[in-house]
Design a protein around this motif. Structure first.
Motif, PDB file in Angstrom:
ATOM      1  N   GLU A 139       0.798  -1.206   0.000  1.00 28.27           N
ATOM      2  CA  GLU A 139       0.000   0.000   0.000  1.00 28.27           C
ATOM      3  C   GLU A 139       0.839   1.268   0.000  1.00 28.27           C
ATOM      4  O   GLU A 139       0.357   2.335   0.329  1.00 28.27           O
TER       5      GLU A 139
ATOM      6  N   HIS B 142     -10.549   3.511   5.362  1.00 27.34           N
ATOM      7  CA  HIS B 142      -9.635   2.373   5.206  1.00 27.34           C
ATOM      8  C   HIS B 142     -10.242   1.144   5.893  1.00 27.34           C
ATOM      9  O   HIS B 142      -9.926   0.834   7.042  1.00 27.34           O
TER      10      HIS B 142
ATOM     11  N   ASN C 137      -2.611   3.779   4.994  1.00 26.70           N
ATOM     12  CA  ASN C 137      -3.270   2.522   4.612  1.00 26.70           C
ATOM     13  C   ASN C 137      -2.251   1.400   4.439  1.00 26.70           C
ATOM     14  O   ASN C 137      -2.382   0.549   3.571  1.00 26.70           O
TER      15      ASN C 137
END
Length: 236
Positions: free
Chosen positions: A8, A214, A180
């Motif tokens: 991510e 998220h 994230n």
């Protein structure tokens, strides 16, 4: 050099730098940055990001490429030049803990840019992973912000403060949530990161994950909470 972060890692997280690069803007400079360089959007969850932008690194400036000989040990660490870093240290061992004008050490630069080989080399040579920069940035915060889980785990093995906070109250866990970076969140929780610490703007890791949408991070945090409160089986 190719940095190894988690899946991510935010767009723009490359390992290039030049002789004019700096690992972060000063507080006054950051007050004038554009919205795309801010830590979060208009919701104001954080004031500014610990994650480095291309502009902050100096990559937008067209200059003649610097030779390795002209770069400082901090810049060489950011570029992953292990042999060049070693050469500098062989000439002057004090460079290992040398802080630049913002308080960043070579280890912090390497952590910020995801250069695991340099991080490991510097730690082996005795670099202090607990050093705090002028605005309380740490190697762990920078690695967490970039999503570099392998560096996060390495730093944690060296006894760094897992709940260290920077000038706006951001902890490694909060920055991992903000980016994230699921694997970093998992690694930090597994080592006991405090989920109750809030940033100066009042956001806990869970509240920040919810605000940013998220969902996978929310699930990781929820599962961790359930694990913490799960009754211990009574021996029979």
């Amino acid at each position: 050099m190719e940095a190894r972060g988690d899946d991510e890692v935010a767009d723009g997280q490359n390992t290039e730098t030049n002789a004019n690069a700096s690992p972060c803007e000063s507080r006054d400079e950051r007050s004038n940055v554009s919205p795309e360089n801010m830590d979060v959007d208009e919701d104001g969850l954080f004031k500014h990001s610990t994650t480095l932008t291309n502009k902050q690194r100096g990559n937008e400036v067209t200059v003649r490429p610097a030779t390795l000989d002209s770069l400082s040990i901090h810049q060489l660490a950011a570029q992953g030049e292990v042999s060049q870093v070693a050469a500098h240290l062989s000439k002057d061992s004090s460079l290992l803990s040398k802080q630049d004008e913002r308080g960043f050490t070579p280890l912090m630069w390497a952590a910020a840019f995801g250069e695991k080989a340099v991080v490991d080399f510097l730690l082996e040579k005795g670099a202090d992973p607990k050093t705090i920069a002028r605005e309380r940035e740490s190697a762990l915060t920078l690695a967490s912000s970039g999503g570099y889980v392998d560096i996060v785990e390495s730093l944690l093995r060296h006894g760094v403060d897992i709940n260290t906070y920077d000038w706006n109250g951001g902890t490694p866990l909060l920055y991992a949530v903000r980016g994230n970076h699921i694997k970093c969140v998992e690694a930090l929780l597994a080592k006991g990161a405090d989920m109750t610490i809030e940033s100066d703007s009042g956001y806990s890791p869970m509240a920040l994950a919810v605000a940013l949408g998220h969902k996978k991070i929310q699930k990781v945090l929820e599962d961790h909470i359930l694990k913490l409160y799960k009754p211990t089986p009574t021996p029979t």
